[in-house]
Motif scaffolding. Structure first.
Motif, PDB file in Angstrom:
ATOM      1  N   PRO A 178       0.820  -1.220   0.000  1.00  0.00           N
ATOM      2  CA  PRO A 178       0.000   0.000   0.000  1.00  0.00           C
ATOM      3  C   PRO A 178       0.848   1.261   0.000  1.00  0.00           C
ATOM      4  N   ALA A 179       0.264   2.336  -0.534  1.00  0.00           N
ATOM      5  CA  ALA A 179       0.992   3.598  -0.666  1.00  0.00           C
ATOM      6  C   ALA A 179       1.451   4.145   0.683  1.00  0.00           C
ATOM      7  N   ASP A 180       0.616   3.985   1.739  1.00  0.00           N
ATOM      8  CA  ASP A 180       1.027   4.530   3.036  1.00  0.00           C
ATOM      9  C   ASP A 180       2.235   3.783   3.593  1.00  0.00           C
ATOM     10  N   ILE A 181       2.335   2.470   3.330  1.00  0.00           N
ATOM     11  CA  ILE A 181       3.506   1.712   3.775  1.00  0.00           C
ATOM     12  C   ILE A 181       4.753   2.186   3.025  1.00  0.00           C
ATOM     13  N   MET A 182       4.602   2.395   1.717  1.00  0.00           N
ATOM     14  CA  MET A 182       5.748   2.869   0.940  1.00  0.00           C
ATOM     15  C   MET A 182       6.178   4.261   1.401  1.00  0.00           C
ATOM     16  N   GLU A 183       5.217   5.060   1.871  1.00  0.00           N
ATOM     17  CA  GLU A 183       5.571   6.377   2.402  1.00  0.00           C
ATOM     18  C   GLU A 183       6.372   6.238   3.690  1.00  0.00           C
ATOM     19  N   TYR A 184       5.941   5.327   4.562  1.00  0.00           N
ATOM     20  CA  TYR A 184       6.709   5.062   5.774  1.00  0.00           C
ATOM     21  C   TYR A 184       8.125   4.592   5.408  1.00  0.00           C
ATOM     22  N   PHE A 185       8.216   3.722   4.399  1.00  0.00           N
ATOM     23  CA  PHE A 185       9.523   3.241   3.947  1.00  0.00           C
ATOM     24  C   PHE A 185      10.410   4.416   3.525  1.00  0.00           C
ATOM     25  N   HIS A 186       9.809   5.354   2.799  1.00  0.00           N
ATOM     26  CA  HIS A 186      10.591   6.477   2.285  1.00  0.00           C
ATOM     27  C   HIS A 186      11.056   7.415   3.405  1.00  0.00           C
ATOM     28  N   ASN A 187      10.243   7.559   4.443  1.00  0.00           N
ATOM     29  CA  ASN A 187      10.567   8.488   5.528  1.00  0.00           C
ATOM     30  C   ASN A 187      11.466   7.875   6.604  1.00  0.00           C
TER      31      ASN A 187
END
Length: 477
Positions: free
Chosen positions: A357-366
């Motif tokens: 999911p996009a929110d998980i990938m955002e956490y990954f990026h941050n």
């Protein structure tokens, strides 16, 4: 007359197997030389004593051994050799009247026996097959010594500029046969880089031996690296080859070399300088042709100042320095790495998760990724293991990833409460704003007034050109 130094160099023999022929008849030795010296490194001896002298100096892979020698029977010499190094293959030469001895030699570990006068083509084929068996036996033993399952992928993954530069440096290192010192934090892929160098080098068809210097008990380090003789210490019931002997003609990767005891560091220096090893309990130098690639996540210059690492060894290892970038330095590679690990663990756990999911990938990026690529792999694996079908949620992520806390390399929890709260608020508000049509709707979902939302956005630096709370267009509290 001793003539065991009469190697014939008609072509590049650096990586050719070493064969020792032992026979008291000069004519037989000359015939064998004509058959084998062009394609192999060929040595001769006319008795058992000369044969042992050659074995002490050279890493012999195969012996052609006459059953009768002036100072010792071929059977006795065969048993002595097998006790010392079971990976040396032996082909016995015998006369018609000595067939029983040939059969006895097979029982003692000989690969095969041929009757004199022998057929040259038949002997060449037997030698070729024996050398292939020796190679396979060493490979089997090596893979038994390795972990059954490796954590990291077999290749480096990434298209970021830093990784492109890394690939270029690996390619350059592969073209020269010099030592390489790989540096970088744990989990950045130092072993993968070492493998890539080996696979692109002239040694690619020979063993790649991995040694985790920090995982070997201190009292066993030298036995693992250099081997030991039978009876050299309590429990040494048999002689054993060391990792450098297994790696003959190939590459030995010394991972976490900064953790190697100072005494063993001196012996590594000898390998680099003299290309020889001495087994524990041994009195002879054994020649080894290996390329050493070392790796560490320590600052070896600091370790030298503390007296923990030898300065002369450092400069011997640091001929080609190569630093692996951390994952936080190449976050653009995270989607590609995530896709790669999803493929691996979809297959392993029979899942069908094509993307996260996009929110998980955002956490990954941050996230800062203190554990680098290895940590990313572990988290992707964990998400697939605990998920039901393809249902994966950010709630399944580790708390430190959501809060911004993490365990540093010293094993201590690194987290400032305000920073963690701010990061959580910022990401939560950003996600809510993306999922709504207006700030007013976002404020309602967050359960706060719009002015409060605007103040939070300004405080947390969310968005550009934000309206100020005292602007006429902004509803006052």
């Amino acid at each position: 007359m001793k003539n065991h130094n009469d190697t014939v160099e008609k072509k590049d023999h650096r990586f050719a197997p070493k064969i020792l022929a032992v026979d008291d008849e000069p004519g037989v030795l000359q015939s064998l030389r004509l058959i084998f010296a062009e394609d192999y490194q060929f040595f001769t001896a006319q008795n058992a004593a000369e044969a042992m002298e050659v074995l002490n100096k050279q890493n012999i892979q195969l012996m052609i051994l006459d059953i009768w020698l002036p100072d010792m029977s071929g059977l006795e010499l065969l048993k002595k050799i097998k006790q010392r190094n079971n990976y040396i293959e032996c082909v016995i030469l015998t006369a018609n009247t000595e067939l029983d001895s040939g059969i006895e030699a097979m029982k003692s570990g000989a690969y095969d026996y041929l009757v004199k006068p022998f057929d040259a083509d038949r002997l060449a084929l037997v030698v070729q097959n024996a050398l292939e068996r020796s190679k396979l036996r060493k490979e089997v033993q090596y893979y038994r010594l390795r972990d059954k399952e490796e954590s990291l992928p077999k290749v480096l993954i990434g298209k970021s500029p830093l990784m492109e530069k890394t690939y270029e440096l690996i390619g350059r290192a592969a073209t020269v046969d010099a030592t390489v010192l790989l540096t970088g934090a744990s989990g950045t892929g130092k072993e993968l880089a070492a493998r890539a160098i080996h696979q692109q080098s002239e040694r690619k068809n020979h063993p790649f031996i991995t040694v985790n210097c920090g995982a070997i008990p201190k009292d066993l380090v030298e036995s693992e690296l250099f081997g030991h003789e039978k009876g050299s210490f309590t429990g040494a019931l048999y002689g054993k080859n060391g990792k450098f002997e297994y790696g003959h003609h190939g590459t030995v990767f010394l991972d976490e070399i900064g953790l190697l005891p100072p005494g063993s560091q001196g012996k590594i220096l000898r390998v680099l300088q003299e290309k020889t090893v001495e087994r524990v309990g041994g009195i002879h130098q054994i020649s080894v042709d290996v390329r050493i690639i070392a790796a560490t996540n320590l600052d070896l210059k600091q370790e030298m100042q503390k007296g923990n690492f030898r300065e002369d060894l450092y400069y011997r290892l640091n001929i080609i320095p190569l630093s692996l970038p951390s994952l936080r330095e190449r976050k653009s590679d995270i989607p590609l790495l995530t896709e790669y690990f999803l493929k691996i663990y979809n297959t392993k756990y029979n899942k069908q998760v094509n993307e996260l999911p996009a929110d998980i990938m955002e956490y990954f990026h941050n996230y800062d990724w203190p554990g680098n690529v290895r940590e990313l792999e572990n988290i992707v694996q964990r998400l697939l293991v605990i998920s039901t079908g393809s249902d994966i949620s950010a709630k399944q992520l580790p708390l430190e990833m959501i809060t911004g806390c993490h365990t540093n390399e010293a094993g201590k929890k690194s987290c400032v409460l305000k920073e963690a709260v701010d990061r959580f608020e910022r990401e939560y508000i950003q996600r809510t704003l993306r999922n709504t049509n207006s700030q007013r709707e976002a404020a309602e979902l967050l359960g706060i007034h719009r002015n409060t939302l605007l103040l939070k956005m300004k405080e947390l630096k969310i968005g550009d050109n934000l309206p100020q709370p005292n602007d006429p267009s902004v509803e006052q509290i």
